[in-house]
Design an enzyme around this catalytic site. Structure first.
Site, PDB file in Angstrom:
ATOM      1  N   HIS A 137      61.373  44.601  35.501  1.00 41.93           N
ATOM      2  CA  HIS A 137      59.969  44.473  36.102  1.00 41.93           C
ATOM      3  C   HIS A 137      59.565  43.206  35.336  1.00 41.93           C
ATOM      4  CE1 HIS A 137      55.559  45.674  36.154  1.00 41.93           C
ATOM      5  NE2 HIS A 137      54.759  44.688  35.089  1.00 41.93           N
ATOM      6  N   GLU A 138      59.536  42.996  34.207  1.00 37.13           N
ATOM      7  CA  GLU A 138      59.684  42.094  33.567  1.00 37.13           C
ATOM      8  C   GLU A 138      59.921  40.335  34.672  1.00 37.13           C
ATOM      9  OE1 GLU A 138      57.389  41.322  31.119  1.00 37.13           O
ATOM     10  OE2 GLU A 138      57.234  43.383  30.425  1.00 37.13           O
ATOM     11  N   HIS A 141      58.111  39.648  37.381  1.00 40.00           N
ATOM     12  CA  HIS A 141      57.160  39.297  37.599  1.00 40.00           C
ATOM     13  C   HIS A 141      57.173  37.384  37.655  1.00 40.00           C
ATOM     14  CE1 HIS A 141      54.054  41.797  36.344  1.00 40.00           C
ATOM     15  NE2 HIS A 141      54.138  42.107  35.511  1.00 40.00           N
ATOM     16  N   GLU A 201      50.628  43.650  39.420  1.00 38.29           N
ATOM     17  CA  GLU A 201      51.875  45.150  38.368  1.00 38.29           C
ATOM     18  C   GLU A 201      53.154  45.765  39.256  1.00 38.29           C
ATOM     19  OE1 GLU A 201      52.631  45.704  35.415  1.00 38.29           O
ATOM     20  OE2 GLU A 201      51.414  43.914  35.460  1.00 38.29           O
TER      21      GLU A 201
END
Length: 264
Positions: A137-138, A141, A201
């Site tokens: 997820h990070e 980004h 997100e």
């Protein structure tokens, strides 16, 4: 079609509606295509500006937070981080993974590839697949350039609000409408900025699962982890006024993506 003549107040209302819809500011902006997302992005912030700000923020974090020196935690984070980064293809950054000695259940990433995980969230991660869920997820980004897009959206919103303020102060010689001015403040925040953040997100969740699969972690455990996180959360902010999707919507979107990709 109405034959009513356009008045200054009517023109201001049209301007406000355009700002809230995001259709007025693009002429001042640059757009860039992001291959990872398959869409174009508003980009008013340069890579150099982001790199400088990221470097400063990272140094401040290292000075203000207590870094955990436990080798087991650090080896685990480094092992999973390197594996996910390689799978993502985002190897152009100087990645660094640090565990902070804090019970906070959180993790974050800077646009220059500096990643911070708190001991609190790592203690919840029973398997490396859980850690890869958040790491993916990070990293997503960064691949999605969400920080640059988010900053650009805020800059564009401020430009629009500045223009409205000039109108509100009568600099164009027509009547001031305080109700519309107040509405635009909320309209830009809840109609433009926050929904984009929720979109980010969802995009990071989707790309993060893809990176998990490419790095040979089990994507099904991503759902398990977010469900555990949901059970741990205390109190809920309405999604309408939140920068994050609701837990139920996030998990549903993740499941739908995995099914569409035949991951499960």
């Amino acid at each position: 079609m109405s034959s009513e003549k356009s008045t200054p107040l009517m023109r201001r209302r049209e301007l406000i509606m355009g700002l809230a819809a995001g259709s007025v500011v693009p002429f001042m902006a640059g757009c860039a295509e992001n291959a990872a997302l398959g869409r174009s992005q508003l980009m008013l912030v340069s890579d150099g500006q982001l790199a400088n700000l990221s470097a400063q923020a990272w140094q401040q974090s290292l000075q203000q937070e207590r870094v955990l020196r436990d080798p087991a935690y650090n080896r685990r984070l480094q092992r999973v981080g390197e594996r996910v980064v390689q799978a993502s293809g985002q190897t152009q950054y100087d990645w660094e993974f640090v565990v902070f000695d804090n019970d906070t259940v959180n993790a974050w990433v800077l646009p220059n590839g500096k990643v911070g995980f708190y001991k609190g969230i790592m203690d919840m991660m029973v398997t490396d697949d859980h850690l890869a869920t958040v790491m993916g997820h990070e990293v997503a980004h960064v691949a999605a350039r969400h920080s640059a897009e988010r900053a650009s959206q805020q800059m564009a919103a401020q430009m629009g609000l500045g223009l409205l303020d000039a109108l509100a102060q009568g600099q164009m010689g027509d009547a001031y409408d305080p109700d519309l001015a107040a509405a635009l403040g909320a309209g830009v925040t809840f109609g433009v900025i926050l929904p984009y953040s929720r979109q980010h997100e969802y995009e990071a969740d989707r790309l993060g699962v893809d990176y998990m699969v490419r790095s040979q972690y089990d994507p099904r455990q991503a759902v398990d982890f977010w469900m555990a996180m949901s059970e741990q959360s205390q109190g809920h902010t309405a999604e309408f006024m939140s920068t994050h999707p609701s837990d139920d919507n996030r998990i549903a979107a993740m499941r739908a993506h995995m099914q569409s990709m035949n991951y499960v």
